[in-house]
Design an enzyme around this catalytic site. Sequence first.
Site, PDB file in Angstrom:
ATOM      1  N   ASP A   1      -0.500  -7.640  -2.594  1.00  0.00           N
ATOM      2  CA  ASP A   1       0.567  -6.705  -2.285  1.00  0.00           C
ATOM      3  C   ASP A   1       0.078  -5.335  -2.774  1.00  0.00           C
ATOM      4  OD1 ASP A   1       3.175  -5.686  -1.739  1.00  0.00           O
ATOM      5  OD2 ASP A   1       3.615  -5.826  -3.884  1.00  0.00           O
ATOM      6  N   LEU A   2       0.652  -4.276  -2.246  1.00  0.00           N
ATOM      7  CA  LEU A   2       0.203  -2.939  -2.662  1.00  0.00           C
ATOM      8  C   LEU A   2       1.145  -2.328  -3.717  1.00  0.00           C
ATOM      9  CD1 LEU A   2      -1.647  -0.364  -2.037  1.00  0.00           C
ATOM     10  CD2 LEU A   2       0.248   0.345  -0.592  1.00  0.00           C
ATOM     11  N   ASP A   3       2.378  -2.055  -3.277  1.00  0.00           N
ATOM     12  CA  ASP A   3       3.328  -1.351  -4.146  1.00  0.00           C
ATOM     13  C   ASP A   3       3.708  -2.220  -5.343  1.00  0.00           C
ATOM     14  OD1 ASP A   3       3.701   0.997  -2.470  1.00  0.00           O
ATOM     15  OD2 ASP A   3       4.723  -0.333  -1.069  1.00  0.00           O
TER      16      ASP A   3
ATOM     17  N   GLY B   1       9.464  -4.824  -2.236  1.00  0.00           N
ATOM     18  CA  GLY B   1       8.797  -5.773  -1.348  1.00  0.00           C
ATOM     19  C   GLY B   1       9.437  -5.891   0.024  1.00  0.00           C
ATOM     20  N   VAL B   2      10.596  -5.289   0.180  1.00  0.00           N
ATOM     21  CA  VAL B   2      11.379  -5.435   1.412  1.00  0.00           C
ATOM     22  C   VAL B   2      11.082  -4.260   2.356  1.00  0.00           C
ATOM     23  CG1 VAL B   2      13.740  -5.648   2.282  1.00  0.00           C
ATOM     24  CG2 VAL B   2      13.150  -6.612   0.061  1.00  0.00           C
TER      25      VAL B   2
ATOM     26  N   ARG C   1      11.085  -1.207   5.178  1.00  0.00           N
ATOM     27  CA  ARG C   1      11.840   0.056   5.149  1.00  0.00           C
ATOM     28  C   ARG C   1      13.255  -0.119   5.697  1.00  0.00           C
ATOM     29  NH1 ARG C   1       8.829   4.564   8.303  1.00  0.00           N
ATOM     30  NH2 ARG C   1       7.182   3.705   6.982  1.00  0.00           N
TER      31      ARG C   1
ATOM     32  N   SER D   1       0.799  -6.004   2.528  1.00  0.00           N
ATOM     33  CA  SER D   1       1.910  -5.148   2.112  1.00  0.00           C
ATOM     34  C   SER D   1       2.917  -4.989   3.244  1.00  0.00           C
ATOM     35  CB  SER D   1       1.368  -3.769   1.720  1.00  0.00           C
ATOM     36  OG  SER D   1       2.429  -2.866   1.522  1.00  0.00           O
ATOM     37  N   ALA D   2       4.195  -4.821   2.863  1.00  0.00           N
ATOM     38  CA  ALA D   2       5.238  -4.551   3.861  1.00  0.00           C
ATOM     39  C   ALA D   2       5.216  -3.083   4.269  1.00  0.00           C
ATOM     40  CB  ALA D   2       6.605  -4.889   3.267  1.00  0.00           C
ATOM     41  N   SER D   3       4.421  -2.290   3.555  1.00  0.00           N
ATOM     42  CA  SER D   3       4.475  -0.844   3.767  1.00  0.00           C
ATOM     43  C   SER D   3       3.581  -0.352   4.900  1.00  0.00           C
ATOM     44  CB  SER D   3       4.072  -0.125   2.470  1.00  0.00           C
ATOM     45  OG  SER D   3       3.955   1.263   2.717  1.00  0.00           O
ATOM     46  N   LYS D   4       4.181   0.447   5.767  1.00  0.00           N
ATOM     47  CA  LYS D   4       3.394   1.049   6.853  1.00  0.00           C
ATOM     48  C   LYS D   4       2.540   2.203   6.326  1.00  0.00           C
ATOM     49  CE  LYS D   4       6.475  -0.543  10.369  1.00  0.00           C
ATOM     50  NZ  LYS D   4       7.620  -0.317  11.211  1.00  0.00           N
ATOM     51  N   ASN D   5       2.779   2.605   5.093  1.00  0.00           N
ATOM     52  CA  ASN D   5       1.962   3.648   4.464  1.00  0.00           C
ATOM     53  C   ASN D   5       0.751   3.059   3.731  1.00  0.00           C
ATOM     54  OD1 ASN D   5       3.571   6.192   4.894  1.00  0.00           O
ATOM     55  ND2 ASN D   5       5.142   4.893   3.974  1.00  0.00           N
TER      56      ASN D   5
END
Length: 220
Positions: free
Chosen positions: A10-12, A48-49, A51, A117-121
């Site tokens: 995971d990233l964040d 983790g959820v 955006r 990661s769930a993040s598009k960033n």
Amino acid sequence: MSKIKLAIFDLDGVITSTTEEHFKAWTLLFIKHFGIRLDQDLEVYTKGVSRIESFKILLKHSKVDIDDMKLIECLANEKNEIYKELISEFNESKICPGVIDVLNFLKQKNIKIALGSASKNAPYLIRSLKLEQYFDYIVDPTGKNSKPAPDIFLDAVNHFGYDPEEAIAFEDAEAGVKAIKNAHIFAIGVGDEDLKDADVKFKSLTDLKSSILENIIRGN
Ligand code: BG6
Ligand code: MG
């Protein structure tokens, strides 16, 4: 011979600490559009959820009703613009302690490394942190069910054609650990949360000594 062939991160909250920036961006958005100051206790529900799911959770807790999906997307995009500004100065100094040692250890053992990661960033942040050379694959979360659904982790495993039993994954959030376990992958919890579903848990990756990691990748 190591049983484990793939490590998914995971990233964040695992590789870099962005929880504060994500929640600050939501806070500024809610003040501007709804005049509501978000309670800090809500932060954990967004970890983790995705955006949009995070936004829906915060709207529900704040008792704000928005049915128009276009408006939800538009406001979530605005949050993302605020967030991007907040992370615009991120560099190597923002890598969490212990991360580089774990990545080097895995590389040395010829274990593939993926970002789940769930993040598009995420691709932007991986570049800012100068970590691109470590990652063999970055999962694109677009169109995938949000954690705790297993989709993101299964995508990484399927990309390499491995079985879930041949992977391990690192997570800091409850939704993320649940996603790993829903994918039938060995879960390594990191950070301050309880993460009771994790197979092992460390406060920081600096506590994950190479002897412990060696045992994990051997499947002991
Ligand atoms: C997760 C964060 O990694 O990514 C969540 O923990 C965030 O807080 C999610 O909502 C989606 O991130 P982004 O960057 O695509 O808005
Ligand atoms: Mg996280």
